[in-house]
Design a protein around this motif. Structure first.
Motif, PDB file in Angstrom:
ATOM      1  N   ILE A  73       5.795  63.642 -22.306  1.00 31.64           N
ATOM      2  CA  ILE A  73       6.952  63.980 -23.127  1.00 31.64           C
ATOM      3  C   ILE A  73       6.660  63.440 -24.522  1.00 31.64           C
ATOM      4  CG2 ILE A  73       9.430  63.620 -23.471  1.00 31.64           C
ATOM      5  CD1 ILE A  73       9.617  63.173 -20.396  1.00 31.64           C
ATOM      6  N   GLU A  74       6.551  64.343 -25.496  1.00 28.18           N
ATOM      7  CA  GLU A  74       6.206  63.936 -26.854  1.00 28.18           C
ATOM      8  C   GLU A  74       7.070  64.653 -27.876  1.00 28.18           C
ATOM      9  OE1 GLU A  74       1.998  64.869 -26.999  1.00 28.18           O
ATOM     10  OE2 GLU A  74       1.487  62.797 -26.494  1.00 28.18           O
ATOM     11  N   ASN A  75       7.502  63.878 -28.873  1.00 21.49           N
ATOM     12  CA  ASN A  75       8.275  64.408 -29.989  1.00 21.49           C
ATOM     13  C   ASN A  75       9.513  65.173 -29.502  1.00 21.49           C
ATOM     14  OD1 ASN A  75       8.652  64.638 -32.800  1.00 21.49           O
ATOM     15  ND2 ASN A  75       7.891  66.747 -32.750  1.00 21.49           N
ATOM     16  N   CYS A  76      10.241  64.563 -28.583  1.00 22.60           N
ATOM     17  CA  CYS A  76      11.436  65.198 -28.020  1.00 22.60           C
ATOM     18  C   CYS A  76      12.683  64.358 -28.282  1.00 22.60           C
ATOM     19  CB  CYS A  76      11.282  65.366 -26.505  1.00 22.60           C
ATOM     20  SG  CYS A  76      10.065  66.606 -26.027  1.00 22.60           S
ATOM     21  N   ILE A  77      13.811  65.036 -28.243  1.00 20.64           N
ATOM     22  CA  ILE A  77      15.107  64.380 -28.174  1.00 20.64           C
ATOM     23  C   ILE A  77      15.684  64.763 -26.820  1.00 20.64           C
ATOM     24  CG2 ILE A  77      17.430  64.224 -29.127  1.00 20.64           C
ATOM     25  CD1 ILE A  77      16.219  64.975 -31.856  1.00 20.64           C
ATOM     26  N   ILE A  78      15.988  63.748 -26.004  1.00 19.16           N
ATOM     27  CA  ILE A  78      16.474  64.001 -24.645  1.00 19.16           C
ATOM     28  C   ILE A  78      17.886  63.444 -24.523  1.00 19.16           C
ATOM     29  CG2 ILE A  78      16.091  63.595 -22.189  1.00 19.16           C
ATOM     30  CD1 ILE A  78      13.113  63.217 -22.859  1.00 19.16           C
ATOM     31  N   GLU A  79      18.800  64.291 -24.112  1.00 15.01           N
ATOM     32  CA  GLU A  79      20.193  63.877 -23.965  1.00 15.01           C
ATOM     33  C   GLU A  79      20.365  62.887 -22.816  1.00 15.01           C
ATOM     34  OE1 GLU A  79      24.240  66.250 -22.923  1.00 15.01           O
ATOM     35  OE2 GLU A  79      22.964  67.122 -24.481  1.00 15.01           O
ATOM     36  N   ASN A  80      19.776  63.191 -21.657  1.00 13.82           N
ATOM     37  CA  ASN A  80      19.925  62.320 -20.489  1.00 13.82           C
ATOM     38  C   ASN A  80      18.762  62.584 -19.534  1.00 13.82           C
ATOM     39  OD1 ASN A  80      20.846  60.685 -18.426  1.00 13.82           O
ATOM     40  ND2 ASN A  80      22.938  61.468 -18.487  1.00 13.82           N
ATOM     41  N   PHE A  81      18.014  61.528 -19.199  1.00 12.96           N
ATOM     42  CA  PHE A  81      16.841  61.638 -18.320  1.00 12.96           C
ATOM     43  C   PHE A  81      17.035  60.661 -17.174  1.00 12.96           C
ATOM     44  CE2 PHE A  81      11.907  61.155 -18.193  1.00 12.96           C
ATOM     45  CZ  PHE A  81      11.832  62.060 -17.157  1.00 12.96           C
ATOM     46  N   ASN A  82      17.059  61.184 -15.956  1.00  8.86           N
ATOM     47  CA  ASN A  82      17.381  60.360 -14.804  1.00  8.86           C
ATOM     48  C   ASN A  82      16.354  60.573 -13.692  1.00  8.86           C
ATOM     49  OD1 ASN A  82      18.661  59.017 -12.681  1.00  8.86           O
ATOM     50  ND2 ASN A  82      20.683  59.639 -13.381  1.00  8.86           N
ATOM     51  N   CYS A  83      15.705  59.498 -13.302  1.00 10.69           N
ATOM     52  CA  CYS A  83      14.757  59.519 -12.184  1.00 10.69           C
ATOM     53  C   CYS A  83      15.145  58.373 -11.260  1.00 10.69           C
ATOM     54  CB  CYS A  83      13.334  59.295 -12.672  1.00 10.69           C
ATOM     55  SG  CYS A  83      12.786  60.480 -13.895  1.00 10.69           S
ATOM     56  N   ILE A  84      15.422  58.689 -10.017  1.00 14.51           N
ATOM     57  CA  ILE A  84      15.798  57.650  -9.056  1.00 14.51           C
ATOM     58  C   ILE A  84      14.899  57.791  -7.831  1.00 14.51           C
ATOM     59  CG2 ILE A  84      17.630  56.756  -7.570  1.00 14.51           C
ATOM     60  CD1 ILE A  84      19.640  57.709  -9.641  1.00 14.51           C
ATOM     61  N   MET A  85      14.256  56.686  -7.455  1.00 16.51           N
ATOM     62  CA  MET A  85      13.397  56.631  -6.273  1.00 16.51           C
ATOM     63  C   MET A  85      12.258  57.652  -6.312  1.00 16.51           C
ATOM     64  SD  MET A  85      16.305  55.845  -3.357  1.00 16.51           S
ATOM     65  CE  MET A  85      15.286  56.537  -2.090  1.00 16.51           C
ATOM     66  N   VAL A  86      11.613  57.771  -7.456  1.00 18.42           N
ATOM     67  CA  VAL A  86      10.479  58.682  -7.602  1.00 18.42           C
ATOM     68  C   VAL A  86       9.200  57.854  -7.644  1.00 18.42           C
ATOM     69  CG1 VAL A  86       9.399  60.455  -9.044  1.00 18.42           C
ATOM     70  CG2 VAL A  86      11.895  60.339  -8.874  1.00 18.42           C
ATOM     71  N   VAL A  87       8.197  58.284  -6.916  1.00 26.56           N
ATOM     72  CA  VAL A  87       6.874  57.663  -6.976  1.00 26.56           C
ATOM     73  C   VAL A  87       6.001  58.579  -7.830  1.00 26.56           C
ATOM     74  CG1 VAL A  87       4.846  56.919  -5.684  1.00 26.56           C
ATOM     75  CG2 VAL A  87       7.135  56.610  -4.706  1.00 26.56           C
ATOM     76  N   PHE A  88       5.690  58.111  -9.041  1.00 20.12           N
ATOM     77  CA  PHE A  88       4.844  58.872  -9.949  1.00 20.12           C
ATOM     78  C   PHE A  88       3.393  58.483  -9.688  1.00 20.12           C
ATOM     79  CE2 PHE A  88       8.922  58.725 -12.187  1.00 20.12           C
ATOM     80  CZ  PHE A  88       9.073  60.051 -12.573  1.00 20.12           C
ATOM     81  N   LYS A  89       2.648  59.371  -9.040  1.00 18.46           N
ATOM     82  CA  LYS A  89       1.257  59.101  -8.686  1.00 18.46           C
ATOM     83  C   LYS A  89       0.319  59.209  -9.881  1.00 18.46           C
ATOM     84  CE  LYS A  89       1.442  58.788  -4.108  1.00 18.46           C
ATOM     85  NZ  LYS A  89       0.859  57.712  -3.354  1.00 18.46           N
ATOM     86  N   LYS A  90       0.728  59.962 -10.891  1.00 20.67           N
ATOM     87  CA  LYS A  90      -0.068  60.152 -12.112  1.00 20.67           C
ATOM     88  C   LYS A  90       0.664  59.484 -13.277  1.00 20.67           C
ATOM     89  CE  LYS A  90      -2.850  63.174 -10.083  1.00 20.67           C
ATOM     90  NZ  LYS A  90      -4.236  63.071  -9.876  1.00 20.67           N
ATOM     91  N   GLN A  91      -0.022  59.360 -14.386  1.00 20.65           N
ATOM     92  CA  GLN A  91       0.543  58.684 -15.552  1.00 20.65           C
ATOM     93  C   GLN A  91       1.759  59.420 -16.102  1.00 20.65           C
ATOM     94  OE1 GLN A  91      -1.995  56.673 -18.506  1.00 20.65           O
ATOM     95  NE2 GLN A  91      -1.149  58.174 -19.925  1.00 20.65           N
TER      96      GLN A  91
END
Length: 178
Positions: free
Chosen positions: A47-65
């Protein structure tokens, strides 16, 4: 860095891009962008050069960067998220309380980096465990953080690299009591 998005996208459109493995660049994202805890997330998140109103991640396993760079995030939560592939948050502004509660878990060699950010709300690291390297430098924590708390179960297998930050870093609470 003040993001200058060139297009508007709904949260649903943004999520479709992330699911397909495409980066989010130069977007103003409206609504609630949510990643559900269905199964491990196997794609790189950029995510680059963005404006985000609301970003929600719950109980996520991010295997990559996961990389969030040069962005303005109005509201966000990464509650119980494991960043086994690493996390880079750089040159960003977060307007509200930011929660990493019970997360971390980056693998050795996969850095978690907070560099040159401005956090207007409290940043919560209660019960986070960092297995790999973590670097916290050149940030402003307006309402503080508990990343260096002695009593809130924040642990580091490798000593944290932390310098040139402004704000209280060792608050013994999950929020700043004013």
């Amino acid at each position: 860095m003040i993001p200058n998005p060139i297009a508007i996208a709904s949260a649903n459109e943004a999520k479709k891009n992330l699911v397909s493995g495409a980066p989010l660049r130069d977007l103003s994202i409206t609504g609630l962008l949510i990643i559900e805890p269905d199964e491990p997330w196997e794609k790189v998140v950029v995510i680059e050069n963005c404006i985000i109103e609301n970003f929600n991640c719950i109980m996520v396993v991010f295997k990559k960067q996961v990389t969030i760079r040069n962005s303005h995030v109005k509201a966000a939560s990464f509650h119980f998220c494991y960043f086994t592939g690493g996390l880079i948050i750089e040159n960003c502004v977060f307007d509200e309380y930011l929660d990493f509660n019970a997360g971390g878990h980056n693998l050795k060699g996969n850095f978690v980096t907070f560099n040159n950010n401005h956090f207007f709300g409290f940043v919560n690291f209660f019960d986070c465990w960092y297995n790999g390297e973590i670097v916290v430098k050149n940030n402003v924590f307006e309402k503080g953080t508990n990343i260096l708390s002695k009593n809130l179960l924040v642990s580091f297998d490798i000593p944290i690299i932390i310098h040139d930050n402004l704000g209280e870093l060792d608050i013994e609470s999950e929020c700043r009591i004013e």
